[in-house]
Design an enzyme around this catalytic site. Structure first.
Site, PDB file in Angstrom:
ATOM      1  N   ASN A 122     -43.618  14.210 -66.375  1.00 24.76           N
ATOM      2  CA  ASN A 122     -43.525  15.644 -66.652  1.00 24.76           C
ATOM      3  C   ASN A 122     -44.352  16.344 -65.585  1.00 24.76           C
ATOM      4  OD1 ASN A 122     -43.568  18.235 -67.550  1.00 24.76           O
ATOM      5  ND2 ASN A 122     -44.618  17.822 -69.484  1.00 24.76           N
ATOM      6  N   TRP A 123     -43.665  16.857 -64.579  1.00 20.54           N
ATOM      7  CA  TRP A 123     -44.385  17.509 -63.476  1.00 20.54           C
ATOM      8  C   TRP A 123     -45.026  18.831 -63.911  1.00 20.54           C
ATOM      9  CZ3 TRP A 123     -40.761  17.276 -58.515  1.00 20.54           C
ATOM     10  CH2 TRP A 123     -40.642  15.946 -58.101  1.00 20.54           C
ATOM     11  N   LYS A 124     -44.593  19.341 -65.064  1.00 18.42           N
ATOM     12  CA  LYS A 124     -45.037  20.674 -65.518  1.00 18.42           C
ATOM     13  C   LYS A 124     -44.741  21.692 -64.404  1.00 18.42           C
ATOM     14  CE  LYS A 124     -48.212  18.411 -68.606  1.00 18.42           C
ATOM     15  NZ  LYS A 124     -49.421  18.428 -69.399  1.00 18.42           N
ATOM     16  N   HIS A 147     -42.770  20.540 -76.248  1.00 17.97           N
ATOM     17  CA  HIS A 147     -44.063  20.160 -75.668  1.00 17.97           C
ATOM     18  C   HIS A 147     -45.158  21.060 -76.242  1.00 17.97           C
ATOM     19  CE1 HIS A 147     -47.251  19.427 -72.765  1.00 17.97           C
ATOM     20  NE2 HIS A 147     -46.608  18.323 -72.444  1.00 17.97           N
ATOM     21  N   GLU A 181     -47.478  22.524 -74.897  1.00 17.31           N
ATOM     22  CA  GLU A 181     -47.718  23.739 -74.100  1.00 17.31           C
ATOM     23  C   GLU A 181     -46.675  24.806 -74.424  1.00 17.31           C
ATOM     24  OE1 GLU A 181     -47.910  21.689 -70.346  1.00 17.31           O
ATOM     25  OE2 GLU A 181     -49.746  20.707 -71.039  1.00 17.31           O
ATOM     26  N   GLU A 185     -48.034  13.007 -78.242  1.00 18.99           N
ATOM     27  CA  GLU A 185     -48.977  13.557 -77.270  1.00 18.99           C
ATOM     28  C   GLU A 185     -50.090  14.303 -78.000  1.00 18.99           C
ATOM     29  OE1 GLU A 185     -47.029  13.917 -73.117  1.00 18.99           O
ATOM     30  OE2 GLU A 185     -46.925  15.851 -74.114  1.00 18.99           O
ATOM     31  N   GLY A 234     -54.272  16.297 -70.206  1.00 18.13           N
ATOM     32  CA  GLY A 234     -54.949  16.896 -69.060  1.00 18.13           C
ATOM     33  C   GLY A 234     -56.462  16.866 -69.146  1.00 18.13           C
ATOM     34  N   SER A 244     -53.198  11.921 -70.633  1.00 15.31           N
ATOM     35  CA  SER A 244     -54.132  11.269 -69.702  1.00 15.31           C
ATOM     36  C   SER A 244     -53.788   9.802 -69.442  1.00 15.31           C
ATOM     37  CB  SER A 244     -55.579  11.416 -70.199  1.00 15.31           C
ATOM     38  OG  SER A 244     -55.959  12.783 -70.218  1.00 15.31           O
ATOM     39  N   GLY A 280     -48.164  13.303 -67.251  1.00 10.50           N
ATOM     40  CA  GLY A 280     -48.312  14.600 -66.600  1.00 10.50           C
ATOM     41  C   GLY A 280     -48.990  14.462 -65.250  1.00 10.50           C
ATOM     42  N   GLY A 281     -50.286  14.705 -65.211  1.00 15.56           N
ATOM     43  CA  GLY A 281     -51.037  14.754 -63.945  1.00 15.56           C
ATOM     44  C   GLY A 281     -50.790  13.573 -63.025  1.00 15.56           C
TER      45      GLY A 281
HETATM   46  P1  13P Z   1     -51.395  14.494 -68.678  1.00 22.64           P
HETATM   47  O1  13P Z   1     -50.830  13.153 -68.322  1.00 22.64           O
HETATM   48  O2  13P Z   1     -51.725  15.341 -67.488  1.00 22.64           O
HETATM   49  O3  13P Z   1     -52.534  14.384 -69.654  1.00 22.64           O
HETATM   50  O4  13P Z   1     -50.225  15.303 -69.427  1.00 22.64           O
HETATM   51  C1  13P Z   1     -49.567  14.714 -70.488  1.00 22.64           C
HETATM   52  C2  13P Z   1     -48.410  15.554 -70.832  1.00 22.64           C
HETATM   53  O5  13P Z   1     -48.546  16.645 -71.365  1.00 22.64           O
HETATM   54  C3  13P Z   1     -47.087  15.040 -70.493  1.00 22.64           C
HETATM   55  O6  13P Z   1     -46.088  15.788 -71.101  1.00 22.64           O
END
Ligand code: 13P
Length: 251
Positions: free
Chosen positions: A9-11, A94, A96, A166, A172, A211, A232-233
């Protein structure tokens, strides 16, 4: 489920130049790695990344979709548009989106239904906040989010889902759930799916997100009910992302 599924997930990250570089390195690194991989990228880059992935085994996904089919919904992107751009998957609900766009369980269900109608595999995100975990409400919250969606799906649709656990406090923050903590929630999710689908609960991949990195991926993947990861990250770093995908080879 021996072969893991790792979704990136590049966000809201990327640029034409950066994507080109990142996807090139990821594809090179993945050659010979037995892992199902999907890249969920920002909508403006779907065509670019789809082109880079064309003909290969790595899938493409969106990060959200509209609950509407078409029409006067400025700024929205439909499931049909994602399919048109060769997406196979889409992230739905998600945390977010739930937090910054006030997405309710009811809206998340509508989006899941639209995704399925468009032939996309929804990656449904569920997870508790830090306060909810500290109050001992993790299972109630997570299973409530799960049930709110699955109650609206027939059994055929339910079997097509992917669920991503999640925990909001792990996203994050660099503070991943321990494998045991994640496994406990995954087992609860599998149990809830089992009362609905019986033995077929095993066909619904359960991803852990929050994470995930090159160091902790293998120990998470060793858990019985962790079928992969939503990253994500670390998905923005080719070397780290490929290492996560390769971590599944040990199991
Ligand atoms: P991180 O891997 O940056 O913690 O993000 C997880 C995430 O929200 C994937 O959708």
């Amino acid at each position: 489920m021996a072969r893991k599924l790792v979704a990136a997930n590049w966000k809201m990250n990327g640029s034409l130049a950066r994507n080109h570089d990142l996807v090139g390195k990821v594809l090179a690194g993945l050659s010979g790695v037995a892992c199902e991989v999907v890249l969920c990228v920002p909508h403006p880059y779907l065509a670019q990344v789809g082109g880079l992935l064309e003909g290969g085994a790595v899938g493409l996904g969106g990060q959200d979709l509209s609950a509407h089919d078409a029409g006067a919904y400025t700024g929205e992107v439909s499931g049909a548009m994602l399919s048109d751009l060769a997406c196979s998957h889409v992230v739905v609900g998600h945390s977010e989106r739930r937090k910054y766009h006030a997405e309710s369980d009811a809206l998340v269900l509508e989006k899941v239904q639209k995704a399925l109608q468009a032939g996309l595999v929804p990656i449904l995100c569920v997870g508790e906040s830090r306060e909810e975990r500290e109050a001992g409400e993790t299972d109630r919250v997570v299973l409530g989010q799960l049930e709110a969606v699955f109650a609206g799906l027939d059994d055929v649709a339910a079997r097509k889902m992917i669920v991503a656990y999640e925990p909001v406090w792990a996203i994050g923050t660099g503070l991943a759930a321990t494998p045991e903590m994640a496994q406990a929630v995954h087992a609860a999710i599998r149990g809830a799916l089992g009362t609905r689908l019986g033995a077929d609960a095993a066909v619904v991949p359960l991803l852990y997100g929050g994470s995930v990195n090159a160091e902790n991926a293998a120990s998470l993947f060793a858990m019985e009910d962790i079928d992969g990861a939503l990253v994500g990250g670390a998905s923005l770093d080719a070397e780290a992302f490929v290492a996560i995908c390769a971590a599944n080879a040990a199991h």
